[in-house]
Scaffold this motif. Structure first.
Motif, PDB file in Angstrom:
ATOM      1  N   ALA A 150       0.827  -1.203   0.000  1.00 58.65           N
ATOM      2  CA  ALA A 150       0.000   0.000   0.000  1.00 58.65           C
ATOM      3  C   ALA A 150       0.865   1.257   0.000  1.00 58.65           C
ATOM      4  O   ALA A 150       0.558   2.232  -0.701  1.00 58.65           O
ATOM      5  CB  ALA A 150      -0.922  -0.011   1.221  1.00 58.65           C
ATOM      6  N   LEU A 153       2.136   1.768  -3.488  1.00 63.08           N
ATOM      7  CA  LEU A 153       1.083   2.306  -4.358  1.00 63.08           C
ATOM      8  C   LEU A 153       0.864   3.801  -4.095  1.00 63.08           C
ATOM      9  O   LEU A 153       0.689   4.587  -5.029  1.00 63.08           O
ATOM     10  CB  LEU A 153      -0.227   1.542  -4.130  1.00 63.08           C
ATOM     11  CG  LEU A 153      -0.280   0.098  -4.634  1.00 63.08           C
ATOM     12  CD1 LEU A 153      -1.598  -0.562  -4.216  1.00 63.08           C
ATOM     13  CD2 LEU A 153      -0.118   0.053  -6.145  1.00 63.08           C
ATOM     14  N   GLU A 154       0.875   4.162  -2.821  1.00 60.88           N
ATOM     15  CA  GLU A 154       0.685   5.577  -2.493  1.00 60.88           C
ATOM     16  C   GLU A 154       1.810   6.435  -3.064  1.00 60.88           C
ATOM     17  O   GLU A 154       1.568   7.490  -3.646  1.00 60.88           O
ATOM     18  CB  GLU A 154       0.629   5.772  -0.984  1.00 60.88           C
ATOM     19  CG  GLU A 154       0.321   7.208  -0.593  1.00 60.88           C
ATOM     20  CD  GLU A 154       0.960   7.626   0.718  1.00 60.88           C
ATOM     21  OE1 GLU A 154       0.552   8.660   1.272  1.00 60.88           O
ATOM     22  OE2 GLU A 154       1.887   6.937   1.183  1.00 60.88           O
ATOM     23  N   ALA A 207      -4.970   3.254  -1.750  1.00 57.49           N
ATOM     24  CA  ALA A 207      -3.953   2.482  -1.033  1.00 57.49           C
ATOM     25  C   ALA A 207      -4.163   2.501   0.475  1.00 57.49           C
ATOM     26  O   ALA A 207      -3.660   1.620   1.175  1.00 57.49           O
ATOM     27  CB  ALA A 207      -2.568   3.038  -1.373  1.00 57.49           C
TER      28      ALA A 207
END
Length: 263
Positions: A150, A153-154, A207
């Protein structure tokens, strides 16, 4: 001669005679009623109930945040480094975004406070929903690899969003006939989609529930954030059409808004 006689009391000044008040004729009353009244200044602050409620809600959220800091939330962040890194990266992006933002888009001087609150409230709900779902529905901690994914992705999403902001400022001014002229940008990320900034923010926000391993919040975020982004895109594109006219309409026909070949 007595003292009263030596100092006579001065006579009182004659009072001005007042007669009966003049009666206004029907014609004069009609003429007075036709005089336009000066309107109340439109610059008075709009203090309606919903605006006051929104301000109160922001204050209460800030109070909860202050209490959380007082209850040693820093120990939570030490145990959840990916969550702390996500929030720091998001806060850093929002600060950097203010420095490179173009004049169109959300503007505190133009947009009403109630409208800005309506844009941000669903995002605050998602930031609340993911940890709530993890804590009260599943318990325990999300796998670290999932939180790490996550965070990756961020960071990709924020890189796209901030990079698009910088490209917009860099490519939007061209030298023509010896003077700077603003042009519509179709280079960089804007070559592929019209709103790479919103696309990057969309990826970063999705995310967040992934970091907590919260599938319900993740599905809600896909829908709710898309609705918020769609409202912001419509508002921004109305300004861009006003500025660039048919050139931007052609750009709309030849490109997708946020996701190539999908949206």
């Amino acid at each position: 001669m007595t003292e009263a006689a030596s100092n006579p009391t001065p006579p009182a000044p004659p009072s001005k005679a007042t007669g009966p008040l003049p009666e206004l004729s029907a014609e004069k009353l009609e003429a007075i009623s036709d005089v336009p009244l000066e309107p109340i200044s439109p610059n008075l602050p709009d203090r309606n109930f919903f605006l006051r409620f929104g301000e109160l809600l922001i204050f209460l959220v800030a109070v909860v945040g202050a209490v959380a800091l007082g209850l040693a939330i820093t120990s939570y962040f030490r145990a959840h480094t990916y969550i702390a890194a996500y929030l720091l990266a998001y806060a850093g992006f929002r600060c950097a975004d203010l420095l490179v933002r173009e004049e169109y888009g959300p503007n505190p001087r133009r947009d009403a406070l109630a409208q800005r609150i309506a844009d941000q409230a669903p995002l605050l709900l998602l930031f609340f929903a993911a940890p709530f779902e993890r804590t009260y529905l599943y318990g325990g901690e999300a796998p670290r690899w999932l939180s790490g994914l996550a965070l990756a992705l961020e960071l990709v999403g924020l890189w796209i969003a901030l990079g698009a902001r910088i490209q917009l400022g860099f490519f939007s001014i061209e030298k023509r006939n010896g003077s700077d002229e603003r042009v519509m940008v179709r280079r960089g990320f804007y070559r592929f989609i019209r709103h790479p900034v919103y696309a990057g923010i969309y990826l970063a926000l999705i995310a967040w529930p992934v970091a907590y391993g919260a599938p319900i919040s993740a599905m809600l975020s896909v829908v709710i954030v898309a609705m918020v982004m769609n409202r912001l895109i419509k508002r921004e594109e109305a300004q861009l059409i006003e500025r660039y006219g048919d050139e931007y309409r052609k750009y709309q026909d030849e490109s997708d808004a946020m996701i190539p070949n999908l949206w």
